[in-house]
Motif scaffolding. Structure first.
Motif, PDB file in Angstrom:
ATOM      1  N   SER A 254       0.815  -1.213   0.000  1.00 49.69           N
ATOM      2  CA  SER A 254       0.000   0.000   0.000  1.00 49.69           C
ATOM      3  C   SER A 254       0.848   1.262   0.000  1.00 49.69           C
ATOM      4  CB  SER A 254      -0.927  -0.002   1.226  1.00 49.69           C
ATOM      5  OG  SER A 254      -1.849  -1.067   1.136  1.00 49.69           O
ATOM      6  N   THR A 255       2.003   1.204   0.678  1.00 49.24           N
ATOM      7  CA  THR A 255       2.828   2.406   0.788  1.00 49.24           C
ATOM      8  C   THR A 255       3.933   2.471  -0.267  1.00 49.24           C
ATOM      9  OG1 THR A 255       4.260   1.287   2.387  1.00 49.24           O
ATOM     10  CG2 THR A 255       2.412   2.575   3.261  1.00 49.24           C
ATOM     11  N   THR A 256       4.080   1.418  -1.054  1.00 53.45           N
ATOM     12  CA  THR A 256       5.141   1.430  -2.064  1.00 53.45           C
ATOM     13  C   THR A 256       4.568   1.312  -3.468  1.00 53.45           C
ATOM     14  OG1 THR A 256       5.426  -0.962  -1.740  1.00 53.45           O
ATOM     15  CG2 THR A 256       6.892   0.497  -0.511  1.00 53.45           C
ATOM     16  N   VAL A 257       4.151   0.122  -3.854  1.00 55.12           N
ATOM     17  CA  VAL A 257       3.719  -0.111  -5.230  1.00 55.12           C
ATOM     18  C   VAL A 257       2.453   0.658  -5.572  1.00 55.12           C
ATOM     19  CG1 VAL A 257       3.014  -1.865  -6.892  1.00 55.12           C
ATOM     20  CG2 VAL A 257       4.857  -2.361  -5.271  1.00 55.12           C
ATOM     21  N   ARG A 258       1.493   0.696  -4.660  1.00 52.29           N
ATOM     22  CA  ARG A 258       0.269   1.462  -4.950  1.00 52.29           C
ATOM     23  C   ARG A 258       0.595   2.939  -5.149  1.00 52.29           C
ATOM     24  NH1 ARG A 258      -5.509  -0.351  -2.498  1.00 52.29           N
ATOM     25  NH2 ARG A 258      -5.307  -2.602  -2.816  1.00 52.29           N
ATOM     26  N   ALA A 259       1.430   3.481  -4.291  1.00 48.71           N
ATOM     27  CA  ALA A 259       1.797   4.894  -4.429  1.00 48.71           C
ATOM     28  C   ALA A 259       2.546   5.130  -5.729  1.00 48.71           C
ATOM     29  CB  ALA A 259       2.646   5.322  -3.236  1.00 48.71           C
ATOM     30  N   TRP A 260       3.436   4.206  -6.080  1.00 50.46           N
ATOM     31  CA  TRP A 260       4.224   4.318  -7.301  1.00 50.46           C
ATOM     32  C   TRP A 260       3.328   4.276  -8.546  1.00 50.46           C
ATOM     33  CZ3 TRP A 260       6.686  -0.692  -9.426  1.00 50.46           C
ATOM     34  CH2 TRP A 260       7.322  -0.436 -10.643  1.00 50.46           C
ATOM     35  N   CYS A 261       2.286   3.446  -8.519  1.00 54.07           N
ATOM     36  CA  CYS A 261       1.397   3.301  -9.677  1.00 54.07           C
ATOM     37  C   CYS A 261       0.234   4.296  -9.666  1.00 54.07           C
ATOM     38  CB  CYS A 261       0.831   1.880  -9.725  1.00 54.07           C
ATOM     39  SG  CYS A 261       2.046   0.599 -10.065  1.00 54.07           S
ATOM     40  N   GLY A 262       0.090   5.055  -8.592  1.00 54.85           N
ATOM     41  CA  GLY A 262      -1.017   5.999  -8.513  1.00 54.85           C
ATOM     42  C   GLY A 262      -2.342   5.339  -8.197  1.00 54.85           C
ATOM     43  N   ILE A 263      -2.308   4.252  -7.450  1.00 56.93           N
ATOM     44  CA  ILE A 263      -3.529   3.536  -7.068  1.00 56.93           C
ATOM     45  C   ILE A 263      -3.947   4.006  -5.673  1.00 56.93           C
ATOM     46  CG2 ILE A 263      -4.542   1.278  -6.595  1.00 56.93           C
ATOM     47  CD1 ILE A 263      -2.460   0.046  -8.465  1.00 56.93           C
ATOM     48  N   PRO A 264      -5.181   4.461  -5.506  1.00 60.86           N
ATOM     49  CA  PRO A 264      -5.628   4.940  -4.200  1.00 60.86           C
ATOM     50  C   PRO A 264      -5.553   3.851  -3.138  1.00 60.86           C
ATOM     51  CG  PRO A 264      -7.165   5.597  -5.934  1.00 60.86           C
ATOM     52  CD  PRO A 264      -6.208   4.623  -6.554  1.00 60.86           C
ATOM     53  N   PRO A 265      -5.240   4.218  -1.890  1.00 58.21           N
ATOM     54  CA  PRO A 265      -5.119   3.221  -0.815  1.00 58.21           C
ATOM     55  C   PRO A 265      -6.391   2.413  -0.605  1.00 58.21           C
ATOM     56  CG  PRO A 265      -4.207   5.329  -0.129  1.00 58.21           C
ATOM     57  CD  PRO A 265      -4.904   5.579  -1.432  1.00 58.21           C
ATOM     58  N   GLN A 266      -7.568   3.018  -0.847  1.00 60.63           N
ATOM     59  CA  GLN A 266      -8.822   2.342  -0.580  1.00 60.63           C
ATOM     60  C   GLN A 266      -9.339   1.545  -1.782  1.00 60.63           C
ATOM     61  OE1 GLN A 266      -8.371   5.499  -1.017  1.00 60.63           O
ATOM     62  NE2 GLN A 266      -9.973   6.407  -2.324  1.00 60.63           N
ATOM     63  N   ALA A 267      -8.638   1.570  -2.888  1.00 59.81           N
ATOM     64  CA  ALA A 267      -9.100   0.884  -4.100  1.00 59.81           C
ATOM     65  C   ALA A 267      -9.061  -0.626  -3.929  1.00 59.81           C
ATOM     66  CB  ALA A 267      -8.244   1.300  -5.290  1.00 59.81           C
ATOM     67  N   TYR A 268      -9.960  -1.316  -4.638  1.00 56.24           N
ATOM     68  CA  TYR A 268      -9.946  -2.779  -4.695  1.00 56.24           C
ATOM     69  C   TYR A 268      -9.086  -3.165  -5.895  1.00 56.24           C
ATOM     70  CZ  TYR A 268     -11.727  -7.548  -5.553  1.00 56.24           C
ATOM     71  OH  TYR A 268     -11.828  -8.903  -5.781  1.00 56.24           O
ATOM     72  N   VAL A 269      -7.994  -3.869  -5.642  1.00 53.12           N
ATOM     73  CA  VAL A 269      -7.010  -4.170  -6.688  1.00 53.12           C
ATOM     74  C   VAL A 269      -6.973  -5.659  -6.990  1.00 53.12           C
ATOM     75  CG1 VAL A 269      -4.576  -4.031  -7.368  1.00 53.12           C
ATOM     76  CG2 VAL A 269      -5.608  -2.194  -6.006  1.00 53.12           C
ATOM     77  N   VAL A 270      -7.208  -5.987  -8.246  1.00 51.31           N
ATOM     78  CA  VAL A 270      -6.991  -7.341  -8.759  1.00 51.31           C
ATOM     79  C   VAL A 270      -5.631  -7.342  -9.435  1.00 51.31           C
ATOM     80  CG1 VAL A 270      -7.713  -9.043 -10.480  1.00 51.31           C
ATOM     81  CG2 VAL A 270      -9.424  -7.907  -9.048  1.00 51.31           C
ATOM     82  N   GLY A 271      -4.833  -8.368  -9.175  1.00 47.99           N
ATOM     83  CA  GLY A 271      -3.487  -8.394  -9.739  1.00 47.99           C
ATOM     84  C   GLY A 271      -3.160  -9.678 -10.469  1.00 47.99           C
ATOM     85  N   HIS A 272      -2.098  -9.614 -11.250  1.00 41.10           N
ATOM     86  CA  HIS A 272      -1.571 -10.777 -11.962  1.00 41.10           C
ATOM     87  C   HIS A 272      -0.056 -10.638 -12.034  1.00 41.10           C
ATOM     88  CE1 HIS A 272      -1.248 -14.067 -14.835  1.00 41.10           C
ATOM     89  NE2 HIS A 272      -0.410 -13.304 -15.505  1.00 41.10           N
ATOM     90  N   VAL A 273       0.654 -11.769 -11.886  1.00 42.47           N
ATOM     91  CA  VAL A 273       2.116 -11.794 -11.981  1.00 42.47           C
ATOM     92  C   VAL A 273       2.516 -12.906 -12.929  1.00 42.47           C
ATOM     93  CG1 VAL A 273       4.275 -12.177 -10.746  1.00 42.47           C
ATOM     94  CG2 VAL A 273       2.430 -10.894  -9.644  1.00 42.47           C
ATOM     95  N   GLY A 274       3.451 -12.614 -13.840  1.00 40.49           N
ATOM     96  CA  GLY A 274       3.957 -13.659 -14.723  1.00 40.49           C
ATOM     97  C   GLY A 274       4.495 -13.085 -16.018  1.00 40.49           C
TER      98      GLY A 274
END
Length: 438
Positions: A189-209
């Motif tokens: 929440s304090t690193t990648v979300r801030a870096w990507c401009g994603i609000p702290p309260q947002a619901y985030v779906v992710g994928h890695v690969g």
């Protein structure tokens, strides 16, 4: 124990097999074993690395991230003899896998093979991709198991598939391990979300690969963008890189949600772990996995998973308990499942179950199981005693290795021709009979 590993992919390549080999090597060394890895030279490799032998290779084969190894036998065999291995572990059935089989026969050492990959899903990396090439990939991997004393399958699905294909029956299921304690600690929440401009309260779906063709990513992008259209507070975080990135971006732009789709590129180390912790739910759609190591990583980070049922996936996800499992590629169903986990209370229960699931895949448990496979293979014995045999025994071993490789390729060819309506199988049988020892 001295363990000699052969792998076509290793650092700096980011991918399942590369990560699996590195983690197994590190864990075995932590437990006091010696490990030497034979792998191709690659651009961007570490300047100083220990316990690794790099062989000459053609870089970026057919436009991919992979290298085509061209081992020089003299130099390689000197390194093998100096290392004095007790066992050889091959991580591929071709290229350096062939070299592993020759070395095992030459020195009378047990050969263990891990079937990491469903190779028929990767033939588009080879010129002349076709159904025949896919059958060739299946035959190559299946017949290779008969050169081995033991075979490791990363999941029950892969074990059952190999047995149906007529593989060596000496198969043990040993998943690739994950350092679950490390993946449990992140600050997304304090690193990648801030870096990507994603609000702290947002619901985030992710994928890695890897964002590659065989990962079924256009479907995943279609489902995620449909979910984004219906959930204005949602964001889709994609970690990785590859040719499918532009396709996914185009799908998001057509849906009008591209500002809420975030591509980070390749991430490693703590930054990758922080990216998992920036997510609320993990989404996965690949049909080509043998285990899906990223699923375990996501669960170790406390994430429930929404995925399409496939080999290597059904062993990890328990529908309704630690995630949601879809029967097929249904865009509407995937979007609905992602929305369902937007319910915080439902997701919280699944997060707890996901963490418990990941514990069974901790790398310490998996390394212990792998060591047991090694010990059993060594106990079975071989035609010669060890790598310190006399010169004549080594020459005889090399000749035997070439003979068995010839038979191996003959069996692959025969397997292919059995599927060809106009093939002359008898001609192949006669050719093999003519080359048999007198």
């Amino acid at each position: 124990m001295n363990i000699l590993m052969f792998t076509n992919t290793y650092r700096p390549i980011v991918g399942g097999v590369s990560e699996s080999v590195q983690r197994l090597k590190n864990r075995l060394q932590e437990e006091g074993h010696r490990v030497l890895v034979v792998t191709p030279k690659m651009a961007g490799r570490p300047r100083h690395e220990t316990d690794v032998v790099r062989v000459t290779a053609v870089q970026h084969f057919n436009g991919s991230d992979f290298s085509l190894p061209v081992p020089i036998p003299g130099q390689l065999y000197e390194a093998i003899e100096e290392f004095d291995p007790d066992i050889i572990h091959s991580h591929h059935p071709f290229l350096l896998g062939d070299t592993a089989a020759r070395a095992a026969e030459t020195y009378g050492l047990p050969l263990v093979f891990t079937h990491h990959t469903l190779y028929e899903h990767y033939t588009h990396y080879v010129p002349g991709d076709s159904p025949r090439m896919q059958r060739f990939a299946v035959a190559l991997a299946t017949e290779y198991t008969h050169l081995c004393d033991a075979v490791i399958a990363p999941s029950e699905s892969v074990r059952d598939l190999l047995l149906r294909r007529g593989a060596n029956k000496a198969i043990t299921v040993v998943p690739s391990g994950v350092d679950t304690r490390r993946y449990a600690q992140g600050s997304g929440s304090t690193t990648v979300r801030a870096w990507c401009g994603i609000p702290p309260q947002a619901y985030v779906v992710g994928h890695v690969g890897r964002l590659a063709r065989e990962k079924n990513l256009p479907f995943l992008a279609e489902a995620a963008t449909r979910w984004l259209v219906d959930v204005p507070q949602g964001h889709f975080l994609v970690v990785g890189d590859g040719d499918a990135r532009e396709v996914m971006r185009d799908i998001a732009e057509r849906a009008g949600v591209s500002e809420r789709v975030h591509f980070t590129g390749k991430l490693q180390g703590q930054t990758l772990i922080d990216a998992y912790h920036a997510m609320d739910t993990f989404a996965f759609a690949s049909h080509s996995e043998t285990q899906g190591m990223v699923l375990v990583e996501a669960m170790a980070a406390g994430l429930p998973v929404v995925a399409v049922e496939a080999s290597g996936v059904r062993e990890v996800i328990r529908h309704g308990e630690n995630g949601l499992l879809l029967r097929d590629d249904d865009v509407a169903a995937m979007a609905a499942a992602l929305a369902e986990l937007g319910d915080g209370s439902r997701r919280a229960a699944m997060c707890k179950a996901a963490t418990a699931t990941a514990a069974a895949f901790d790398e310490s448990c998996c390394a212990t199981r792998c060591l047991e496979v090694y010990r059993q293979a060594i106990a079975m014995g071989g035609p010669f005693s060890h790598a310190d045999d006399g010169t004549w025994e080594r020459v005889r071993g090399r000749l035997g290795a070439e003979w068995h490789m010839l038979l191996y390729r003959g069996r692959v060819l025969r397997s292919l021709l059995q599927d060809e309506p106009n093939s002359d199988k008898k001609a192949v049988d006669d050719a093999l009979r003519d080359t048999s020892p007198k």
